[in-house]
Design an enzyme around this catalytic site. Sequence first.
Site, mmCIF file in Angstrom:
data_model
loop_
_atom_site.group_PDB
_atom_site.id
_atom_site.type_symbol
_atom_site.label_atom_id
_atom_site.label_comp_id
_atom_site.label_asym_id
_atom_site.label_seq_id
_atom_site.Cartn_x
_atom_site.Cartn_y
_atom_site.Cartn_z
ATOM 1 N N SER A 63 0.850 -1.360 0.113
ATOM 2 C CA SER A 63 0.184 0.556 0.377
ATOM 3 C C SER A 63 0.616 1.630 0.606
ATOM 4 C CB SER A 63 -0.720 -0.406 0.977
ATOM 5 O OG SER A 63 -1.937 1.214 0.944
ATOM 6 N N ASP A 280 -3.362 6.437 -3.053
ATOM 7 C CA ASP A 280 -2.211 5.571 -2.490
ATOM 8 C C ASP A 280 -1.455 4.363 -3.393
ATOM 9 O OD1 ASP A 280 -3.635 3.538 -2.209
ATOM 10 O OD2 ASP A 280 -2.851 2.863 -0.377
ATOM 11 N N SER A 502 -0.480 2.056 17.696
ATOM 12 C CA SER A 502 -0.809 1.482 16.599
ATOM 13 C C SER A 502 -1.050 0.363 16.243
ATOM 14 C CB SER A 502 0.274 2.252 15.398
ATOM 15 O OG SER A 502 0.171 1.688 14.022
ATOM 16 N N ARG A 509 -1.028 6.047 19.093
ATOM 17 C CA ARG A 509 -0.570 7.854 18.524
ATOM 18 C C ARG A 509 -1.697 8.261 19.194
ATOM 19 N NH1 ARG A 509 0.733 6.225 12.905
ATOM 20 N NH2 ARG A 509 0.003 4.127 12.251
HETATM 21 P P1 NG1 Z 1 -2.385 2.136 12.946
HETATM 22 O O1 NG1 Z 1 -1.154 2.503 12.494
HETATM 23 O O2 NG1 Z 1 -3.038 1.119 13.629
HETATM 24 O O3 NG1 Z 1 -3.386 4.034 13.443
HETATM 25 C C1 NG1 Z 1 -2.607 3.358 9.997
HETATM 26 C C2 NG1 Z 1 -4.049 4.221 10.031
HETATM 27 C C3 NG1 Z 1 -5.442 3.185 10.063
HETATM 28 C C4 NG1 Z 1 -5.166 2.609 8.083
HETATM 29 C C5 NG1 Z 1 -4.090 0.992 9.079
HETATM 30 C C6 NG1 Z 1 -4.283 0.037 8.168
HETATM 31 C C7 NG1 Z 1 -4.995 6.394 11.100
HETATM 32 C C8 NG1 Z 1 -4.090 6.963 12.043
HETATM 33 N N1 NG1 Z 1 -4.296 4.943 10.766
HETATM 34 O O4 NG1 Z 1 -3.714 2.365 11.491
HETATM 35 O O5 NG1 Z 1 -6.237 4.270 9.425
HETATM 36 O O6 NG1 Z 1 -5.433 2.331 7.264
HETATM 37 O O7 NG1 Z 1 -3.095 1.704 8.898
HETATM 38 O O8 NG1 Z 1 -3.266 0.700 6.586
HETATM 39 O O9 NG1 Z 1 -4.398 6.623 9.882
HETATM 40 ZN ZN ZN Z 2 -3.885 0.958 0.195
#
Ligand code: NG1
Ligand code: ZN
Length: 532
Positions: A63, A280, A502, A509
């Site tokens: 991604s 993306d 996260s 976060r």
């Molecule tokens: P995490 O790392 O759990 O915050 C991030 C994005 C999610 C989602 C996932 C999967 C933010 C704050 N968090 O997750 O929305 O896209 O990656 O790719 O953007």
């Molecule tokens: Zn993606």
Amino acid sequence: MAAAIIEASKKHPKPDQVFSYGTAGFRMKAFLLDSVVFRVGLLAALRSQRQGGRTIGLMITASHNVPEDNGVKLVDPMGEMLDERWEAHAATLANASSDEDLVAKYEGLITELKINTSVQANVIFAKDTRESGPALVAALTDALNAVGANFTDYGLLTTPQLHYLVRCINTQNLPDTKPYGEPTEEGYYTKIAAAYRKLMQGKPRQGQVTVDCANGVGAPKLKALAEAIGKDIFDVKVINDAIDVPSKLNSQCGADFVKTQQRLPPASQASALARCASLDGDADRIVYYFCDSDGSFHLLDGDKIATLAASFIADLVKAAGLADLRIGVVQTAYANGSSTAYITKTLGLPVVCTPTGVKHLHHAATKFDCGVYFEANGHGTVTFSLAAHSAIASHSPESPAQATALENLRALVDLINETVGDALSDLLLVEVILAHKGWGPKEWNSTYTDLPNRLVRVEVKDRSVFKATDAERRLLEPTGVQEKIDSLVGKYKQGRSFARASGTEDAVRVYSEAGERAEADELARGVADIVA
Ligand code: NG1
Ligand code: ZN
């Protein structure tokens, strides 16, 4: 079978590493993934057998991550993400300690899940543009050959195109289900292009849209889609399309760059008030933006796309005489508070908040007849219940106006890829809605004003001690932390903040918003200090 698996597995030894199937499948530095992809291939075949031979999808992508990363995830028969209960089985195989242990775990799953291994397994797969893709595909085909699975390699595709194909294949020749579409890449373009042309009939031209494709697979696929639609009604300028230079993928461009940096990708030369969008690396996310006449940058993120789509669909459904259909919006805690207020107060629609991760949003959206879901970062789509599909297909209009609305609604259902967030389909959805409303990006942006907000990443010793509840808006553990956050938030006008571990990075976060920019920043710093 056991001997064949052991023989093949010897070529794909497991590194000394613990693997877990996260919110986006397995994702990490590509050199660690060889054994993981081999073993996920075994699981894909088992999943297909457990599903009576229905086709399972497997996508090789990381991604929006850096070019050195890669990843693998599975797609279930209706094009949805892998059943959550199977994520643990994926981890079981990925973490088996030796070739023999792998076979033992594989056979253990067959017994535990009562899998009939005489059923023919069917798997399809695709990859994004990363350099590591072809070697990982070789590991995958070794696995599929070892267990005698039928498979088709679709080469380069966007993630949502693979989801689309899986659903098309599994809805062919079903007695009471309409096929989702022609199960080819060409069929994807044809279906979406026809729907777009129908919806744009008689609408004034909107001028050019500039799309930053993150130097990823979205670039050639958007060009093919544009070709299928025709230049006369789809004027798109593709930038950041250098897929032959792997190091450029997601670098200084793409939806994640624009959302987190809140600025134009440097390659963009869009003029004032021109519509711009960024995808993306695997084209399942999209954000829009524009520069005002004074040069200031404005982001139209997933929340703005969700509100635009929800308002349009709600009006269209009513105009078509289908007011009984329940429309709702699904967001996460990262949705701007202003967007939530706009949906509930101005649009009068219900909002559900789920934990981060598209699978949670998607699942919640399917509880509505028309469920609009988007993460703030631009990943989302609209789902339609079986009841909605059949009402939209069979309703008899009572006036010419109803007939027109109904035709548009039918085309809209075809335009939307309801299996998963799809940047190409979402792009056209936004273009259609803006054309119908006669809006430019500025009018769209003025529907509500985002509260100033800040997202910070906090390095912690052990993120697993952070246990969240209430759709991740509150912390249960470590004890006492939430009370401190509450008392700090209480000091800010329109203040809101939360901290969560996260799911994709080794960090916590912190998100904050408040009435003023400086206050949102200060609140984020304060909460970061509490959790650090
Ligand atoms: P995490 O790392 O759990 O915050 C991030 C994005 C999610 C989602 C996932 C999967 C933010 C704050 N968090 O997750 O929305 O896209 O990656 O790719 O953007
Ligand atoms: Zn993606």
